[in-house]
Design a protein around this motif. Structure first.
Motif, mmCIF file in Angstrom:
data_model
loop_
_atom_site.group_PDB
_atom_site.id
_atom_site.type_symbol
_atom_site.label_atom_id
_atom_site.label_comp_id
_atom_site.label_asym_id
_atom_site.label_seq_id
_atom_site.Cartn_x
_atom_site.Cartn_y
_atom_site.Cartn_z
ATOM 1 N N ALA A 34 -11.879 -57.075 -4.183
ATOM 2 C CA ALA A 34 -10.445 -57.622 -4.239
ATOM 3 C C ALA A 34 -9.298 -57.019 -3.322
ATOM 4 N N GLY A 35 -8.628 -57.697 -2.716
ATOM 5 C CA GLY A 35 -7.653 -57.441 -1.728
ATOM 6 C C GLY A 35 -6.493 -56.729 -2.482
ATOM 7 N N GLU A 37 -3.233 -57.874 -3.268
ATOM 8 C CA GLU A 37 -2.662 -59.022 -3.763
ATOM 9 C C GLU A 37 -3.461 -59.257 -5.277
ATOM 10 N N ALA A 38 -4.694 -59.255 -4.965
ATOM 11 C CA ALA A 38 -5.532 -59.705 -6.307
ATOM 12 C C ALA A 38 -5.710 -58.296 -7.142
ATOM 13 N N ALA A 39 -5.734 -57.273 -6.488
ATOM 14 C CA ALA A 39 -5.662 -56.070 -7.520
ATOM 15 C C ALA A 39 -4.550 -56.099 -8.144
ATOM 16 N N ILE A 40 -3.349 -56.032 -7.474
ATOM 17 C CA ILE A 40 -1.939 -56.042 -8.323
ATOM 18 C C ILE A 40 -2.161 -57.186 -9.228
ATOM 19 N N ASP A 41 -2.552 -58.476 -9.042
ATOM 20 C CA ASP A 41 -2.651 -59.500 -10.163
ATOM 21 C C ASP A 41 -3.388 -59.064 -11.184
ATOM 22 N N VAL A 42 -4.640 -58.413 -11.040
ATOM 23 C CA VAL A 42 -5.450 -57.904 -11.833
ATOM 24 C C VAL A 42 -4.835 -56.853 -13.278
ATOM 25 N N LEU A 43 -4.255 -56.015 -12.380
ATOM 26 C CA LEU A 43 -3.506 -54.883 -13.211
ATOM 27 C C LEU A 43 -2.380 -55.403 -13.903
ATOM 28 N N ASP A 44 -1.460 -56.320 -13.643
ATOM 29 C CA ASP A 44 -0.536 -57.018 -14.018
ATOM 30 C C ASP A 44 -1.054 -57.789 -15.306
ATOM 31 N N ALA A 266 -21.158 -60.513 -25.067
ATOM 32 C CA ALA A 266 -21.998 -59.288 -24.463
ATOM 33 C C ALA A 266 -21.059 -58.114 -24.629
ATOM 34 N N ILE A 267 -19.937 -58.112 -24.496
ATOM 35 C CA ILE A 267 -18.832 -57.028 -24.394
ATOM 36 C C ILE A 267 -18.923 -56.565 -25.950
ATOM 37 N N ALA A 268 -18.595 -57.615 -26.770
ATOM 38 C CA ALA A 268 -18.657 -57.204 -28.391
ATOM 39 C C ALA A 268 -19.917 -56.462 -28.912
ATOM 40 N N TRP A 269 -20.906 -56.729 -28.300
ATOM 41 C CA TRP A 269 -22.233 -56.064 -28.834
ATOM 42 C C TRP A 269 -22.083 -54.766 -28.492
ATOM 43 N N VAL A 270 -21.610 -54.565 -27.200
ATOM 44 C CA VAL A 270 -21.464 -52.920 -26.660
ATOM 45 C C VAL A 270 -20.492 -52.332 -27.526
ATOM 46 N N LEU A 271 -19.372 -52.902 -27.856
ATOM 47 C CA LEU A 271 -18.370 -52.419 -28.514
ATOM 48 C C LEU A 271 -18.549 -52.239 -29.979
ATOM 49 N N SER A 272 -19.493 -52.623 -30.448
ATOM 50 C CA SER A 272 -19.892 -52.758 -31.710
ATOM 51 C C SER A 272 -20.552 -51.090 -32.011
ATOM 52 N N LYS A 273 -21.392 -50.732 -31.083
ATOM 53 C CA LYS A 273 -21.986 -49.430 -31.210
ATOM 54 C C LYS A 273 -21.152 -48.107 -31.444
ATOM 55 N N PRO A 274 -21.927 -47.321 -32.304
ATOM 56 C CA PRO A 274 -21.094 -46.113 -32.728
ATOM 57 C C PRO A 274 -20.745 -45.227 -31.514
ATOM 58 N N GLY A 275 -19.622 -44.662 -31.448
ATOM 59 C CA GLY A 275 -19.010 -43.848 -30.459
ATOM 60 C C GLY A 275 -18.569 -44.444 -29.279
ATOM 61 N N ILE A 276 -18.709 -45.831 -29.216
ATOM 62 C CA ILE A 276 -18.002 -46.518 -27.834
ATOM 63 C C ILE A 276 -16.530 -46.482 -27.982
ATOM 64 N N SER A 277 -15.801 -45.897 -26.975
ATOM 65 C CA SER A 277 -14.383 -45.765 -27.034
ATOM 66 C C SER A 277 -13.896 -46.995 -26.362
ATOM 67 N N ALA A 278 -14.525 -47.275 -25.118
ATOM 68 C CA ALA A 278 -13.938 -48.457 -24.427
ATOM 69 C C ALA A 278 -15.131 -49.036 -23.687
ATOM 70 N N VAL A 279 -15.021 -50.205 -22.963
ATOM 71 C CA VAL A 279 -15.881 -50.661 -21.787
ATOM 72 C C VAL A 279 -14.803 -50.902 -20.577
ATOM 73 N N VAL A 280 -15.311 -50.658 -19.546
ATOM 74 C CA VAL A 280 -14.444 -50.916 -18.204
ATOM 75 C C VAL A 280 -15.166 -51.959 -17.450
ATOM 76 N N ILE A 281 -14.216 -52.946 -17.043
ATOM 77 C CA ILE A 281 -14.727 -54.085 -16.666
ATOM 78 C C ILE A 281 -14.600 -54.530 -15.092
ATOM 79 N N HIS A 282 -15.367 -55.129 -14.408
ATOM 80 C CA HIS A 282 -15.038 -55.554 -13.280
ATOM 81 C C HIS A 282 -14.222 -56.849 -13.152
ATOM 82 N N ALA A 283 -13.217 -56.881 -12.286
ATOM 83 C CA ALA A 283 -12.513 -58.219 -12.421
ATOM 84 C C ALA A 283 -11.730 -58.520 -10.833
ATOM 85 N N LYS A 284 -12.143 -59.377 -10.136
ATOM 86 C CA LYS A 284 -11.664 -59.465 -8.856
ATOM 87 C C LYS A 284 -10.235 -60.218 -8.810
ATOM 88 N N ASP A 285 -9.961 -60.994 -9.761
ATOM 89 C CA ASP A 285 -8.693 -61.480 -9.690
ATOM 90 C C ASP A 285 -8.339 -61.662 -11.434
#
Length: 313
Positions: A34-35, A37-44, A266-285
């Motif tokens: 991600a260049g 502009e794409a990074a700014i788009d993702v963060l926005d 798939a992410i909801a399965w991870v978040l259902s597990k005890p003690g998981i505070s968050a997931v961090v996700i790759h997103a190129k845009d």
């Protein structure tokens, strides 16, 4: 904010007192796939959907990830509403976890990120050549100066994590309060056998990395002819095969039941597990991010979770 961006409730990261929305951004793609502009788009898009946790590392794209995040962060009027996490220990200019490297790495990260403090500083991997006492003492000094709020670790073994907590306790030094660890439907063994039990016993917050198994659990890779567009997603290829196909079929069945795409399931399965505070996700845009952020907080039934557990045992 539109109804489809309904903000899920905050979760606490261990005993830090930091509350985050359960979806965070993994900045490893910034400066690589991600260049600017794409990074700014993702963060926005992420911030607009209620996201708070931004995770990066000083060595990602040689520091460019932090630079891009810093450029975006400088435009935000309320820094205190965001949770900024970075990892140190692998940048070629400040390798390892000696006191000197830690101090220099944190100062460099703060400069690139254009901020005065880090909410979470992570030791990125074990560096046994440096005594834990030296590393933890350096962090204590950084906390006293206000540059670091809390300590975390990434890619630590269970034994090393316990040792770090013990050394910190015996010397009155800062101890790891959170763990960044790979955890997803395809990679369960190490976390569930070693890191997860320690995290629960020690009340550590867990931030799950690679919840989509390098993109495999989006359904992007079905055959050996499906080649990743970037080396960053090359790890997905190893899951192609009989076991992976069974997992994807189960995800697809459940996705039809809940009306969400398989990545969200798939992410909801991870978040259902005890003690998981968050997931961090790759997103190129922005669209890639919105593809996996749930329309609302997605809760799978016990039966659905059990089916995913069985197919990945």
């Amino acid at each position: 904010m539109s109804p489809e961006h309904t903000t899920p409730p905050r979760r606490q990261i261990g005993t830090t007192g930091i509350g985050v929305f359960p979806y965070g951004i993994d900045g490893s793609v910034f400066g690589w796939t991600a260049g600017f502009e794409a990074a700014i788009d993702v963060l926005d898009e992420f911030h607009g959907a209620g996201g708070t946790l931004i995770s990066t590392a000083d060595h990602y794209a040689g520091g460019r990830s932090e630079v891009m995040i810093g450029a975006w962060l400088a435009r935000q009027p309320e820094r205190e509403r965001l949770v900024l996490a970075t990892k140190i220990g692998r940048h070629p200019d400040t390798p390892g976890l000696s006191a000197r490297s830690i101090r220099a790495a944190v100062d460099n990260s703060l400069e690139r990120l254009r901020t005065g403090y880090l909410d979470l500083l992570s030791f990125d991997g074990d560096h046994p050549e440096t005594p834990l006492e030296e590393s933890l003492t350096a962090v204590a000094d950084l906390m006293a100066s206000g540059k670091v709020r809390h300590l975390a670790v990434s890619d630590f073994s269970g034994a090393r994590l316990i040792e770090a907590r013990a050394v910190a306790g015996s010397l009155g030094l800062p101890f790891p309060e959170a763990v960044f660890a790979e955890y997803n439907l395809m990679e369960r063994g190490h976390f569930e056998a070693e890191i997860g039990p320690i995290a629960r016993t020690q009340q550590l917050g867990v931030v799950a990395r690679l919840p989509l198994a390098s993109g495999y659990l989006r359904g992007d890779f079905r055959t050996r002819d499906d080649q990743p567009s970037s080396p960053m997603f090359a790890g997905a290829v190893r899951y192609i095969g009989r076991r992976g196909n069974k997992v994807l079929r189960t995800l697809e069945t459940i996705s039809h039941e809940v009306g969400q795409n398989i990545g969200r399931v798939a992410i909801a399965w991870v978040l259902s597990k005890p003690g998981i505070s968050a997931v961090v996700i790759h997103a190129k845009d922005g669209p890639a991010l919105l593809d996996v952020m749930p329309a609302t907080e997605l809760h799978l039934t016990r039966q659905q979770l059990a089916r995913l557990d069985r197919v990945t045992d």
